[in-house]
Motif scaffolding. Structure first.
Motif, PDB file in Angstrom:
ATOM      1  N   GLU A  35       0.847  -1.079  -0.009  1.00 17.53           N
ATOM      2  CA  GLU A  35      -0.160  -0.040   0.099  1.00 17.53           C
ATOM      3  C   GLU A  35       0.974   1.238   0.002  1.00 17.53           C
ATOM      4  OE1 GLU A  35      -3.439   1.807  -0.537  1.00 17.53           O
ATOM      5  OE2 GLU A  35      -3.354  -0.330   0.059  1.00 17.53           O
TER       6      GLU A  35
ATOM      7  N   HIS B  32      -5.070  13.805  -5.056  1.00 20.93           N
ATOM      8  CA  HIS B  32      -4.868  12.839  -3.958  1.00 20.93           C
ATOM      9  C   HIS B  32      -3.411  12.885  -3.361  1.00 20.93           C
ATOM     10  CE1 HIS B  32      -8.927  11.609  -4.989  1.00 20.93           C
ATOM     11  NE2 HIS B  32      -8.556  11.407  -6.327  1.00 20.93           N
TER      12      HIS B  32
ATOM     13  N   GLY C 249      -4.039   5.657  -2.608  1.00 20.26           N
ATOM     14  CA  GLY C 249      -4.517   5.317  -1.329  1.00 20.26           C
ATOM     15  C   GLY C 249      -5.606   6.509  -0.906  1.00 20.26           C
TER      16      GLY C 249
ATOM     17  N   ARG D 259      -8.731   5.999  -2.234  1.00 24.53           N
ATOM     18  CA  ARG D 259      -9.459   4.956  -1.811  1.00 24.53           C
ATOM     19  C   ARG D 259     -10.084   5.753  -0.221  1.00 24.53           C
ATOM     20  NH1 ARG D 259      -6.516  -0.076   1.740  1.00 24.53           N
ATOM     21  NH2 ARG D 259      -8.397  -1.411   1.709  1.00 24.53           N
ATOM     22  N   GLU D 260      -9.291   6.293   0.150  1.00 23.39           N
ATOM     23  CA  GLU D 260     -10.011   7.135   1.624  1.00 23.39           C
ATOM     24  C   GLU D 260     -11.141   7.911   0.961  1.00 23.39           C
ATOM     25  OE1 GLU D 260      -9.224   6.368   4.596  1.00 23.39           O
ATOM     26  OE2 GLU D 260      -7.969   4.824   3.965  1.00 23.39           O
TER      27      GLU D 260
ATOM     28  N   HIS E 171     -13.682   3.558   1.066  1.00 19.50           N
ATOM     29  CA  HIS E 171     -13.406   2.220   0.953  1.00 19.50           C
ATOM     30  C   HIS E 171     -14.737   1.331   0.409  1.00 19.50           C
ATOM     31  CE1 HIS E 171      -9.555   1.348   3.871  1.00 19.50           C
ATOM     32  NE2 HIS E 171      -9.880   2.758   3.564  1.00 19.50           N
TER      33      HIS E 171
ATOM     34  N   PRO F 256     -16.449   0.065  -2.670  1.00 25.81           N
ATOM     35  CA  PRO F 256     -15.962  -0.332  -4.094  1.00 25.81           C
ATOM     36  C   PRO F 256     -16.791   0.335  -5.453  1.00 25.81           C
ATOM     37  CG  PRO F 256     -16.379  -2.357  -2.701  1.00 25.81           C
ATOM     38  CD  PRO F 256     -16.820  -1.196  -2.051  1.00 25.81           C
TER      39      PRO F 256
ATOM     40  N   GLU G  22     -15.155   3.692  -5.416  1.00 20.78           N
ATOM     41  CA  GLU G  22     -13.802   3.832  -5.756  1.00 20.78           C
ATOM     42  C   GLU G  22     -13.422   3.535  -7.555  1.00 20.78           C
ATOM     43  OE1 GLU G  22     -11.774   1.410  -1.972  1.00 20.78           O
ATOM     44  OE2 GLU G  22     -12.333   0.119  -3.702  1.00 20.78           O
TER      45      GLU G  22
ATOM     46  N   CYS H 264      -8.634  -3.147 -10.801  1.00 25.27           N
ATOM     47  CA  CYS H 264      -9.255  -4.013  -9.451  1.00 25.27           C
ATOM     48  C   CYS H 264      -8.734  -5.382  -9.428  1.00 25.27           C
ATOM     49  CB  CYS H 264     -10.679  -3.697  -9.707  1.00 25.27           C
ATOM     50  SG  CYS H 264     -11.477  -2.301  -9.425  1.00 25.27           S
TER      51      CYS H 264
ATOM     52  N   GLN I 199      -6.852  -5.906  -5.525  1.00 28.20           N
ATOM     53  CA  GLN I 199      -8.034  -6.381  -4.598  1.00 28.20           C
ATOM     54  C   GLN I 199      -7.020  -7.175  -3.636  1.00 28.20           C
ATOM     55  OE1 GLN I 199     -10.337  -9.606  -6.054  1.00 28.20           O
ATOM     56  NE2 GLN I 199      -9.200  -9.731  -7.759  1.00 28.20           N
TER      57      GLN I 199
ATOM     58  N   TRP J 247      -6.510  -4.122  -1.245  1.00 30.38           N
ATOM     59  CA  TRP J 247      -7.992  -3.234  -1.051  1.00 30.38           C
ATOM     60  C   TRP J 247      -9.035  -4.498  -0.892  1.00 30.38           C
ATOM     61  CZ3 TRP J 247      -8.546   1.375  -4.852  1.00 30.38           C
ATOM     62  CH2 TRP J 247      -7.522   2.133  -4.831  1.00 30.38           C
TER      63      TRP J 247
ATOM     64  N   GLU K 118     -11.669  -4.717   0.343  1.00 30.43           N
ATOM     65  CA  GLU K 118     -12.985  -4.567   0.160  1.00 30.43           C
ATOM     66  C   GLU K 118     -13.628  -5.092  -1.298  1.00 30.43           C
ATOM     67  OE1 GLU K 118     -10.872  -0.386  -0.767  1.00 30.43           O
ATOM     68  OE2 GLU K 118     -10.847  -2.090   0.596  1.00 30.43           O
TER      69      GLU K 118
END
Length: 222
Positions: free
Chosen positions: A32, A114, A119, A122-123, A127, A129, A132, A151, A155, A158, A160
């Protein structure tokens, strides 16, 4: 197919095409971290194009050799240099131009929106999907195929997204009698990393007509 038959086909598929995921084959560190996440997005754009998966991985390695596999490196290189490199690697003209535009725009928006880190996206998505995917398409201006390819690889980080399988993988899974959805495929894998390798193997086998036929015969579909 019986459970034993599905297991036999799965093992054969993994042995032939699933030793490593696309990200592992490209030696992207599955962490990450900003560079790793951006590299997964760049690889996703390359894999989704009209070339063989092996060509996509080799092209990514060439871009990384030029230091064009980070957001900063891509912006320094510029769209035109990346476009030319992709054409030299054998990408069709339209694909090369689209990928070059996508990865440079993504690099710019990533740094602006970002903090240079996916990441952060994602925040921002909480979180979720669905969110995202929406944010990925918006900031990178890419189609669903690229988002799907990203993805598939991310995955494992991540969670989720787990279990995720795109239309290409599910089509191959159906033809090989391995199931109709990601949940069925996940039950065939020992763990999350093997699951990603299995999904990528299903994408790879689509590019090998002879191997595809052999596995279909093993599955009893002639």
């Amino acid at each position: 197919m019986t459970a034993t038959d599905r297991e036999q086909v799965t093992r054969a598929l993994l042995e032939r095409y699933g030793e490593r995921s696309f990200a592992e084959e490209a030696e992207i560190h599955l962490r990450e971290q900003p560079h790793a996440l951006y590299q997964m997005l760049e690889l996703a754009a390359l894999v989704n194009a009209r070339v063989a998966p092996g060509t996509a991985v080799r092209t990514f390695e060439e871009l990384r050799g030029h230091r064009w596999s980070t957001a900063g490196g891509v912006l320094e290189a510029g769209r035109d240099r990346i476009d030319h490199a992709l054409r030299d690697a054998g990408y069709p003209e339209g694909d090369a131009a689209g990928i070059a535009t996508a990865v440079t725009d993504a690099a710019l928006h990533l740094q602006q929106d970002h903090g240079g880190d996916l990441g952060g996206l994602r925040e921002d998505a909480g979180h979720d999907p669905v969110r995202e995917r929406e944010l990925l398409r918006h900031f990178a201006d890419v189609d669903d195929g690229v988002v799907d390819a990203f993805c598939r690889e991310v995955q494992v980080l991540w969670d989720e997204l787990l279990p995720f399988a795109d239309k290409k993988a599910l089509d191959a899974a159906h033809r090989l009698g391995l199931g109709e959805d990601a949940g069925a495929l996940r039950r065939l894998a020992a763990d999350d990393r093997e699951y990603v390798r299995l999904v990528d193997a299903l994408v790879r086998v689509r590019h090998d007509e002879h191997g595809y036929r052999e596995l279909q015969e093993l599955a009893g579909h002639r």
